[in-house]
Design a protein around this motif. Structure first.
Motif, mmCIF file in Angstrom:
data_model
loop_
_atom_site.group_PDB
_atom_site.id
_atom_site.type_symbol
_atom_site.label_atom_id
_atom_site.label_comp_id
_atom_site.label_asym_id
_atom_site.label_seq_id
_atom_site.Cartn_x
_atom_site.Cartn_y
_atom_site.Cartn_z
ATOM 1 N N THR A 66 -13.164 8.773 -39.328
ATOM 2 C CA THR A 66 -13.414 7.863 -40.440
ATOM 3 C C THR A 66 -13.722 8.670 -41.684
ATOM 4 O OG1 THR A 66 -14.740 5.962 -41.149
ATOM 5 C CG2 THR A 66 -15.885 7.667 -39.936
ATOM 6 N N GLY A 67 -13.501 8.067 -42.837
ATOM 7 C CA GLY A 67 -13.763 8.800 -44.075
ATOM 8 C C GLY A 67 -13.715 7.875 -45.273
ATOM 9 N N ALA A 68 -14.181 8.365 -46.409
ATOM 10 C CA ALA A 68 -14.076 7.624 -47.654
ATOM 11 C C ALA A 68 -12.678 7.804 -48.232
ATOM 12 C CB ALA A 68 -15.125 8.126 -48.644
ATOM 13 N N ILE A 103 -35.365 6.155 -37.751
ATOM 14 C CA ILE A 103 -34.091 6.726 -37.324
ATOM 15 C C ILE A 103 -33.398 7.325 -38.544
ATOM 16 C CG2 ILE A 103 -31.803 6.176 -36.384
ATOM 17 C CD1 ILE A 103 -33.195 3.912 -34.791
ATOM 18 N N VAL A 104 -32.779 8.492 -38.366
ATOM 19 C CA VAL A 104 -31.999 9.136 -39.430
ATOM 20 C C VAL A 104 -30.587 9.325 -38.915
ATOM 21 C CG1 VAL A 104 -31.778 11.125 -40.953
ATOM 22 C CG2 VAL A 104 -34.056 10.319 -40.296
ATOM 23 N N LEU A 105 -29.601 8.763 -39.649
ATOM 24 C CA LEU A 105 -28.190 8.840 -39.263
ATOM 25 C C LEU A 105 -27.361 9.476 -40.375
ATOM 26 C CD1 LEU A 105 -27.440 5.246 -37.873
ATOM 27 C CD2 LEU A 105 -27.879 7.315 -36.556
ATOM 28 N N ALA A 106 -26.335 10.223 -39.988
ATOM 29 C CA ALA A 106 -25.344 10.723 -40.932
ATOM 30 C C ALA A 106 -24.137 9.795 -40.926
ATOM 31 C CB ALA A 106 -24.918 12.140 -40.566
ATOM 32 N N LYS A 107 -23.545 9.591 -42.100
ATOM 33 C CA LYS A 107 -22.311 8.798 -42.187
ATOM 34 C C LYS A 107 -21.239 9.615 -42.899
ATOM 35 C CE LYS A 107 -23.535 6.218 -46.438
ATOM 36 N NZ LYS A 107 -22.465 6.631 -47.340
ATOM 37 N N PHE A 108 -19.984 9.185 -42.706
ATOM 38 C CA PHE A 108 -18.848 9.903 -43.266
ATOM 39 C C PHE A 108 -18.023 9.040 -44.213
ATOM 40 C CE2 PHE A 108 -19.892 11.842 -39.242
ATOM 41 C CZ PHE A 108 -19.861 13.194 -39.512
ATOM 42 N N ALA A 109 -18.361 7.762 -44.296
ATOM 43 C CA ALA A 109 -17.622 6.827 -45.135
ATOM 44 C C ALA A 109 -18.623 6.057 -45.990
ATOM 45 C CB ALA A 109 -16.801 5.877 -44.263
ATOM 46 N N TYR A 110 -18.121 5.217 -46.875
ATOM 47 C CA TYR A 110 -19.027 4.473 -47.738
ATOM 48 C C TYR A 110 -19.950 3.566 -46.934
ATOM 49 C CZ TYR A 110 -16.003 6.064 -51.530
ATOM 50 O OH TYR A 110 -15.293 6.837 -52.416
ATOM 51 N N SER A 111 -19.406 2.833 -45.975
ATOM 52 C CA SER A 111 -20.229 1.963 -45.140
ATOM 53 C C SER A 111 -20.961 2.766 -44.076
ATOM 54 C CB SER A 111 -19.358 0.902 -44.460
ATOM 55 O OG SER A 111 -20.109 0.203 -43.488
ATOM 56 N N ALA A 112 -22.209 2.423 -43.843
ATOM 57 C CA ALA A 112 -23.006 3.095 -42.811
ATOM 58 C C ALA A 112 -22.587 2.686 -41.402
ATOM 59 C CB ALA A 112 -24.489 2.781 -43.013
ATOM 60 N N PHE A 113 -21.712 1.681 -41.275
ATOM 61 C CA PHE A 113 -21.297 1.218 -39.958
ATOM 62 C C PHE A 113 -20.124 2.008 -39.385
ATOM 63 C CE2 PHE A 113 -23.749 -2.402 -41.371
ATOM 64 C CZ PHE A 113 -24.312 -2.896 -40.210
ATOM 65 N N TRP A 114 -19.293 2.591 -40.254
ATOM 66 C CA TRP A 114 -18.062 3.229 -39.783
ATOM 67 C C TRP A 114 -18.333 4.609 -39.201
ATOM 68 C CZ3 TRP A 114 -13.425 1.205 -38.936
ATOM 69 C CH2 TRP A 114 -13.156 -0.048 -39.508
ATOM 70 N N GLY A 115 -17.942 4.784 -37.923
ATOM 71 C CA GLY A 115 -18.048 6.092 -37.284
ATOM 72 C C GLY A 115 -19.462 6.532 -36.977
ATOM 73 N N THR A 116 -20.404 5.585 -36.941
ATOM 74 C CA THR A 116 -21.802 5.897 -36.621
ATOM 75 C C THR A 116 -22.269 4.973 -35.496
ATOM 76 O OG1 THR A 116 -22.952 4.272 -38.039
ATOM 77 C CG2 THR A 116 -22.150 6.304 -39.110
ATOM 78 N N PRO A 117 -23.395 5.280 -34.874
ATOM 79 C CA PRO A 117 -23.934 4.386 -33.833
ATOM 80 C C PRO A 117 -24.799 3.257 -34.390
ATOM 81 C CG PRO A 117 -25.236 6.389 -33.919
ATOM 82 C CD PRO A 117 -24.113 6.564 -34.916
ATOM 83 N N ALA A 143 -20.797 -1.636 -49.568
ATOM 84 C CA ALA A 143 -19.950 -1.542 -48.375
ATOM 85 C C ALA A 143 -20.760 -1.781 -47.103
ATOM 86 C CB ALA A 143 -19.280 -0.171 -48.331
ATOM 87 N N THR A 144 -21.980 -1.268 -47.069
ATOM 88 C CA THR A 144 -22.844 -1.451 -45.903
ATOM 89 C C THR A 144 -23.272 -2.903 -45.758
ATOM 90 O OG1 THR A 144 -23.609 0.843 -46.022
ATOM 91 C CG2 THR A 144 -25.026 -0.715 -44.847
ATOM 92 N N ALA A 145 -23.620 -3.550 -46.872
ATOM 93 C CA ALA A 145 -24.020 -4.958 -46.828
ATOM 94 C C ALA A 145 -22.857 -5.845 -46.392
ATOM 95 C CB ALA A 145 -24.546 -5.400 -48.192
#
Length: 199
Positions: A66-68, A103-117, A143-145
């Motif tokens: 996934t990516g921006a 919890i601290v998560l890394a994301k790779f796209a604009y939305s925090a849902f894509w490609g993350t747990p 994007a996350t909302a």
């Protein structure tokens, strides 16, 4: 708090030093100005029973899965987030991360849902309400909302805890978000709702 987890989660998006600290490669003055209020409000929401999830963006903005957009399509007019050589993408020092709780998560796209747990975490925690805050109002927060609403969560955008280039852009996007995807409220209302369990 529900017996099986948390009813409400706060998604704090991209509250990183290079956005919030003067001299950072992607610094926004409006972001720096809001950080004391953001840090205090997140602490109050945690104390009132919310699950706090900090989400930050990986430098390369693409995981292969996934990516921006600008990271995968050079014909777009957008840009990949600039990062100075040697700059680390750390959370703002004013934020408190409680080990074993937050919890601290890394994301790779604009939305925090894509490609993350993230979705799995919310489901396993019993979350019903998602409160989004952070940077930028019109990009990663929006994007996350949108994706939170698409996954059937009651989505909220915290007006005084988001920032972007200027107030006109912020207002336009908050109006659109409030119309279609997420109820726009301020941090005081969010804390009150948490304390009174009325989300």
């Amino acid at each position: 708090m529900k017996k099986n987890g948390y009813k409400t989660a706060v998604l704090a998006v991209d509250l990183m030093k290079n956005h919030t600290t003067e001299g950072g490669s992607n610094y926004y003055p409006t972001a720096g100005e809001m950080m004391p209020r953001v840090a205090e409000s997140i602490d109050r929401m945690r104390d009132a029973g919310a699950l706090i999830i900090y989400i930050w963006t990986k430098k390369n903005f693409s995981s292969g899965l996934t990516g921006a957009g600008p990271a995968v399509n050079p014909e777009l007019a957008g840009r990949v987030m600039p990062v100075d050589e040697g700059e680390r993408l750390e959370l703002d020092d004013r934020l408190k991360v409680v080990e074993g709780r937050d919890i601290v998560l890394a994301k790779f796209a604009y939305s925090a849902f894509w490609g993350t747990p993230l979705l799995e975490i919310l489901q396993q925690s019993g979350v019903e309400n998602v409160l989004v805050c952070g940077i930028k109002t019109n990009v990663c927060c929006r994007a996350t909302a949108v994706d939170a609403a698409g996954h059937c969560y009651k989505a909220f955008m915290l007006e005084d805890m988001t920032s972007t280039n200027d107030n006109e852009t912020k207002k336009f996007h908050l109006d659109e978000i409030n119309r279609y995807f997420a109820k726009v409220i301020d941090s005081e209302e969010a804390v009150k709702r948490l304390e009174e369990n009325i989300f």
